[in-house]
Design a protein around this motif. Structure first.
Motif, mmCIF file in Angstrom:
data_model
loop_
_atom_site.group_PDB
_atom_site.id
_atom_site.type_symbol
_atom_site.label_atom_id
_atom_site.label_comp_id
_atom_site.label_asym_id
_atom_site.label_seq_id
_atom_site.Cartn_x
_atom_site.Cartn_y
_atom_site.Cartn_z
ATOM 1 N N GLN A 161 1.172 -0.953 0.021
ATOM 2 C CA GLN A 161 -0.698 -0.149 0.087
ATOM 3 C C GLN A 161 0.723 1.000 -0.044
ATOM 4 O O GLN A 161 0.237 2.339 -0.672
ATOM 5 C CB GLN A 161 -0.794 -0.072 1.496
ATOM 6 N N ARG A 162 2.149 1.254 0.600
ATOM 7 C CA ARG A 162 2.583 2.339 1.066
ATOM 8 C C ARG A 162 3.280 2.854 -0.826
ATOM 9 O O ARG A 162 3.406 3.643 -1.282
ATOM 10 C CB ARG A 162 4.120 2.385 1.411
ATOM 11 N N GLN A 163 3.860 1.872 -1.098
ATOM 12 C CA GLN A 163 4.008 1.815 -2.496
ATOM 13 C C GLN A 163 3.282 2.716 -4.108
ATOM 14 O O GLN A 163 2.892 3.189 -4.650
ATOM 15 C CB GLN A 163 4.921 0.414 -3.662
ATOM 16 N N ALA A 164 2.209 1.715 -3.576
ATOM 17 C CA ALA A 164 1.022 2.474 -4.578
ATOM 18 C C ALA A 164 0.596 3.829 -3.582
ATOM 19 O O ALA A 164 -0.370 4.108 -5.351
ATOM 20 C CB ALA A 164 -0.474 1.445 -4.033
ATOM 21 N N ARG A 165 0.238 3.805 -2.634
ATOM 22 C CA ARG A 165 -0.211 5.271 -2.292
ATOM 23 C C ARG A 165 0.538 6.998 -3.216
ATOM 24 O O ARG A 165 0.848 7.010 -3.651
ATOM 25 C CB ARG A 165 -0.128 5.178 -1.301
ATOM 26 N N TRP A 166 1.765 5.719 -2.997
ATOM 27 C CA TRP A 166 3.422 6.849 -3.923
ATOM 28 C C TRP A 166 3.001 7.310 -5.360
ATOM 29 O O TRP A 166 2.981 8.269 -5.374
ATOM 30 C CB TRP A 166 4.289 6.395 -3.499
ATOM 31 N N LEU A 167 2.191 5.884 -6.141
ATOM 32 C CA LEU A 167 2.385 5.866 -7.791
ATOM 33 C C LEU A 167 1.453 6.663 -7.959
ATOM 34 O O LEU A 167 1.440 7.568 -8.470
ATOM 35 C CB LEU A 167 2.358 4.336 -8.009
ATOM 36 N N GLU A 168 -0.262 5.660 -7.480
ATOM 37 C CA GLU A 168 -1.291 6.766 -7.353
ATOM 38 C C GLU A 168 -0.862 8.052 -7.148
ATOM 39 O O GLU A 168 -1.557 9.398 -8.034
ATOM 40 C CB GLU A 168 -2.460 6.430 -6.475
ATOM 41 N N GLY A 169 -0.491 8.934 -5.914
ATOM 42 C CA GLY A 169 -0.024 10.309 -5.871
ATOM 43 C C GLY A 169 0.214 11.138 -6.887
ATOM 44 O O GLY A 169 0.859 11.546 -7.372
ATOM 45 N N ALA A 170 1.745 10.509 -7.805
ATOM 46 C CA ALA A 170 2.933 10.660 -8.735
ATOM 47 C C ALA A 170 1.726 10.911 -10.002
ATOM 48 O O ALA A 170 2.316 10.902 -11.122
ATOM 49 C CB ALA A 170 3.877 10.397 -8.406
ATOM 50 N N GLY A 171 0.105 10.079 -10.184
ATOM 51 C CA GLY A 171 -0.151 10.400 -11.936
ATOM 52 C C GLY A 171 0.327 8.871 -11.927
ATOM 53 O O GLY A 171 -0.635 8.916 -13.215
ATOM 54 N N PHE A 172 0.035 8.114 -11.315
ATOM 55 C CA PHE A 172 0.383 6.555 -12.427
ATOM 56 C C PHE A 172 -0.791 5.876 -12.304
ATOM 57 O O PHE A 172 -1.273 6.192 -10.863
ATOM 58 C CB PHE A 172 1.682 5.914 -11.556
ATOM 59 N N SER A 173 -0.661 5.025 -13.005
ATOM 60 C CA SER A 173 -2.105 4.771 -12.596
ATOM 61 C C SER A 173 -1.930 2.587 -12.865
ATOM 62 O O SER A 173 -1.386 2.334 -13.455
ATOM 63 C CB SER A 173 -3.352 4.617 -13.674
ATOM 64 N N LYS A 174 -2.563 1.636 -12.471
ATOM 65 C CA LYS A 174 -2.521 0.908 -11.550
ATOM 66 C C LYS A 174 -2.818 0.387 -13.649
ATOM 67 O O LYS A 174 -4.298 0.270 -13.368
ATOM 68 C CB LYS A 174 -3.083 -0.211 -10.973
#
Length: 366
Positions: A161-174
């Motif tokens: 969840q930590r990694q996913a939170r950072w990526l989502e906050g930076a504009g990345f999409s899963k």
């Protein structure tokens, strides 16, 4: 074969000055700074291996990375297509590491690792720096390739969840989920095929790439494998064009690379052999038990599907692993693949050990 220096860029397409890319990285603790790792410094390499192994252990329960995996990213040879940044404290200790790889046209891979034991606010700031650095590198490599948009391709372990939170906050999409599968190998399975070097079934020959007089692989065979894989994956998720030279350079970097793990499948019931399938395997080394084999690539041309080519190639690498005394064969499969590949793997004994996710961001170059 032609020398790589003749077909790859002399200098990589990235920006090599980390401070010039991210500035003085405001918000980090006093004395902390961005830097580049030194591949000749055994302490730097050991620290990066430690960070990577802890990242794996947290994400999937065990660590598999080695110093060799780190050197792929940071060595002089690896830096022809890569760039790295680290964040050090005032004593020079590395606490975060970012690596980018000019993978193919329009696709830049990004490794993003932040020490697990850092306070949340410090870890968040380290992540911000790595993500800003990766965005700048995407613009640089995209501009060097003459693109309008450059994709950043990174990933997480499912549940991180930590990694996913950072990526989502930076504009990345899963964008995708991947099943990491493994299959045990029994000693008697070396009899699955007549010999892994060369065997035939139903008008299809399965064979290792040929060798020339100096022991190197035949270039024509390697080009056939490249052509088969490029064609087989054209319609697959996130497929992008990769030249033969880039393809060869990248695969030879893998610590598990072995030429005697490259197989070609040919239909031979016509006027001339027709390459229709390819499998590239690697060695998965273990410090606690037998080594394993890994299916890095498996591709079959659409026109040949239904003739048992994929199954024959998988039987070949299983038999080869048994012959070598290995205890497993691993592979990765797209959980959303429309080809039904997962069903084939499951029917042949593969089971999912852990799950990873792909996260993407498209960065405008100009």
């Amino acid at each position: 074969m032609r020398e790589e220096a003749d077909v790859l860029p002399d200098d990589n397409r990235f920006l090599s000055d980390p401070e010039g890319v991210v500035g003085d990285a405001d918000g980090l603790p006093d004395g902390w700074a961005v830097d580049t790792p030194d591949p000749a410094d055994r302490f730097d390499v050991a620290r990066l291996a430690h960070l990577l192994r802890n990242h794996e252990r947290h994400g999937r329960g065990w660590a598999g990375a080695s110093v060799d995996d780190v050197l792929v990213e940071v060595s002089e040879h690896g830096l022809r297509m890569r760039e790295n940044v680290v964040i050090r404290d005032g004593e020079g200790e590395i606490h975060a590491w970012g690596s980018v790889h000019d993978r193919s046209v329009g696709r830049m891979l990004f490794v993003h690792i932040v020490e697990r034991d850092l306070p949340d606010d410090v870890a968040d700031r380290c992540s911000d720096v790595l993500l800003a650095w990766a965005e700048a590198q995407a613009r640089a490599v995209g501009a060097a390739r003459g693109l309008e948009t450059q994709q950043i391709d990174t990933g997480t372990f499912e549940g991180d969840q930590r990694q996913a939170r950072w990526l989502e906050g930076a504009g990345f999409s899963k964008v995708r989920t991947w099943w990491q599968m493994s299959r045990p190998v029994a000693v008697d399975e070396e009899e699955l095929v007549e010999t892994p070097d060369h065997w035939e079934s139903g008008g299809v020959v399965f064979r290792l790439v040929r060798r020339t007089g100096d022991g190197m692989p035949d270039e024509d065979d390697l080009r056939e494998i490249h052509d088969v894989l490029e064609s087989a994956f054209t319609d697959h998720f996130n497929s992008s064009e990769e030249t033969f030279e880039e393809f060869l350079h990248r695969l030879r970097e893998d610590p598990g690379h072995r030429w005697d793990h490259w197989w070609l499948a040919e239909i031979v019931d016509g006027d001339a052999p027709q390459p229709v399938g390819a499998l590239i395997g690697t060695v998965s080394e273990s410090s606690t038990g037998p080594d394993g084999s890994y299916v890095s690539y498996l591709g079959v041309l659409e026109a040949a599907r239904g003739r048992g080519v994929a199954k024959g190639l998988l039987r070949t690498i299983i038999a080869d692993a048994a012959q070598r005394g290995r205890d497993r064969v691993g592979l990765e499969v797209d959980a959303d693949s429309p080809t039904g590949a997962a069903g084939l793997y499951t029917s042949m004994g593969w089971e999912t050990k852990y799950v990873t996710e792909s996260w993407h961001r498209d960065v405008p170059v100009r």
